[in-house]
Design a protein around this motif. Structure first.
Motif, PDB file in Angstrom:
ATOM      1  N   GLY A 284      94.695  19.949  -2.250  1.00 29.53           N
ATOM      2  CA  GLY A 284      94.545  21.015  -1.266  1.00 29.53           C
ATOM      3  C   GLY A 284      93.119  21.374  -0.935  1.00 29.53           C
ATOM      4  N   GLY A 285      92.146  20.692  -1.514  1.00 32.89           N
ATOM      5  CA  GLY A 285      90.748  20.969  -1.215  1.00 32.89           C
ATOM      6  C   GLY A 285      90.305  20.311   0.074  1.00 32.89           C
ATOM      7  N   SER A 286      89.172  20.734   0.574  1.00 31.60           N
ATOM      8  CA  SER A 286      88.637  20.146   1.801  1.00 31.60           C
ATOM      9  C   SER A 286      87.118  20.137   1.744  1.00 31.60           C
ATOM     10  CB  SER A 286      89.099  20.937   3.028  1.00 31.60           C
ATOM     11  OG  SER A 286      88.436  22.184   3.105  1.00 31.60           O
ATOM     12  N   ALA A 287      86.512  19.396   2.655  1.00 28.80           N
ATOM     13  CA  ALA A 287      85.054  19.343   2.712  1.00 28.80           C
ATOM     14  C   ALA A 287      84.471  20.704   3.047  1.00 28.80           C
ATOM     15  CB  ALA A 287      84.620  18.308   3.751  1.00 28.80           C
ATOM     16  N   ASP A 288      85.246  21.540   3.739  1.00 25.54           N
ATOM     17  CA  ASP A 288      84.774  22.873   4.110  1.00 25.54           C
ATOM     18  C   ASP A 288      84.593  23.793   2.908  1.00 25.54           C
ATOM     19  OD1 ASP A 288      84.752  22.172   6.771  1.00 25.54           O
ATOM     20  OD2 ASP A 288      86.785  22.914   7.151  1.00 25.54           O
TER      21      ASP A 288
END
Length: 384
Positions: A284-288
């Motif tokens: 669920g992680g992202s570059a943001d």
């Protein structure tokens, strides 16, 4: 709101109802199509398999559903769970989340609360070993401690690097607290006795090779919770190993996350892209989630430039720390922090990061930060 918990673990029910007065939790070991009068479902991966997700969504087409997988041994399985869950609109929780972290996040989502952790816990990660995370964190702690009267702690949670060699460290180590963490009986006094003070507080990391992969998620969560009782700002050197509990717990606990890289190809094209796509993104992680720090930057045509680094990592660059060449080597040899070693563009960039953290964390600034010296604080001052 009614929440159905599919699990053997009765602790989940207790924690959910304790967190939110308007929530009623029901615990069951299996699902049936008769349990329709519910608003949300939490699926424990020990009871539910990935192949069950599609069927469960068919039984409950309108409910919000959360799924926590068990510890995954294969990146292929991780990706499959992520894709299957996304297809049937089921939220996948981080496999390393502790019971309390999982309950907090689900409750926050259900009741539309702010799920961002306090911005006074700041974690720093690296694209690869040697990117400069430890150096950046310790020098930033020095800068921050001179700009605020609040208590600044550095937790070195890279299991492969105790971070005790850049200055004269005289405290204890993460592995010295292993028994206390395992039993969840670490006290503020015990932690206070273990740390070293040198204008900022510091607990050095693990130096027991056998324990590198032996820390558990709840142990690191417990350490951070106890530290929050004493310190106002916590900077975490989380390293690069997203397959270990210390690094993942740093990620889950922090409100601000920085990714430190340099111009070495093995970082931005080698190690980190695999980490991101196999471990961070499926959970669920992202570059943001990250603010990018480019460390030891050398301008020129032979190395990647700042804009291309941003594009490679798909992140917003917040700081470019210049390469100070032999000054860094001299400071390390003399066991002095580079921030103290010289007035330079390096110090100015570290100060910029300090100001950013002060602003984001709503940290009170010192009245007279320039040229100020601080006397060593004793044990009792930690509780004032």
């Amino acid at each position: 709101m009614k929440l159905l918990i599919v699990s053997k673990n009765s602790t989940y029910k207790q924690l959910f109802e304790k967190r939110e007065e308007g929530l009623t939790a029901f615990l069951t070991s299996s699902l049936s199509n008769t349990e329709k009068n519910i608003d949300a479902i939490f699926l424990d991966g020990e009871m539910i398999q990935i192949d069950d997700l599609n069927h469960i969504r068919e039984l409950y087409p309108n409910q919000t559903i959360f799924f926590k997988p068990v510890a995954l041994k294969s990146d292929i399985l991780t990706k499959r769970i992520s894709k299957v869950a996304a297809a049937v609109k089921i939220h996948v929780m981080n496999e390393y989340s502790t019971e309390e972290q999982l309950v907090d996040e689900i409750t926050a989502r259900l009741f539309e609360k702010d799920i961002t952790s306090t911005k006074r816990i700041i974690s720093f990660f690296g694209t690869h070993s040697g990117a400069g995370v430890t150096t950046t964190v310790l020098n930033l702690a020095r800068s921050l401690s001179q700009k605020t009267d609040e208590k600044v702690l550095v937790l070195s949670l890279n299991s492969w690097d105790p971070a005790d060699y850049l200055y004269h460290y005289e405290g204890q180590y993460l592995n010295d607290l292993k028994v206390d963490l395992n039993l969840k009986n670490l006290t503020v006094q015990r932690l206070s006795e273990a740390i070293h003070y040198n204008s900022f507080y510091h607990l050095a990391g693990n130096r027991d090779i056998k324990l590198q992969r032996m820390y558990q998620p709840y142990e690191i969560e417990h350490l951070i919770q106890v530290a929050q009782q004493i310190f106002d700002v916590i900077l975490i050197d989380a390293g690069t190993h997203f397959d270990t509990a210390p690094t993942v717990q740093s990620y889950l606990s922090s409100g601000l996350k920085f990714l430190v890289t340099n111009q070495e190809v093995k970082g931005y094209r080698g190690y980190f892209p695999y980490v991101f796509h196999q471990l961070i993104e499926p959970a669920g992680g992202s570059a943001d989630d990250f603010l990018l720090i480019i460390n030891k930057y050398q301008p020129g045509n032979t190395l990647i430039n700042e804009k291309d680094l941003e594009d490679e990592l798909n992140m917003v660059k917040i700081s470019t720390i210049p390469d100070v060449k032999e000054l860094g080597t001299m400071a390390a040899y003399q066991r002095k922090l580079l921030y103290d070693f010289t007035e330079s563009a390096y110090s100015k960039e570290i100060d910029f990061l300090s100001k950013l953290i002060i602003s984001e964390g709503n940290i009170s600034e010192s009245i007279n930060p320039i040229g100020k010296t601080k006397e060593k604080r004793g044990l009792f001052s930690l509780f004032n």
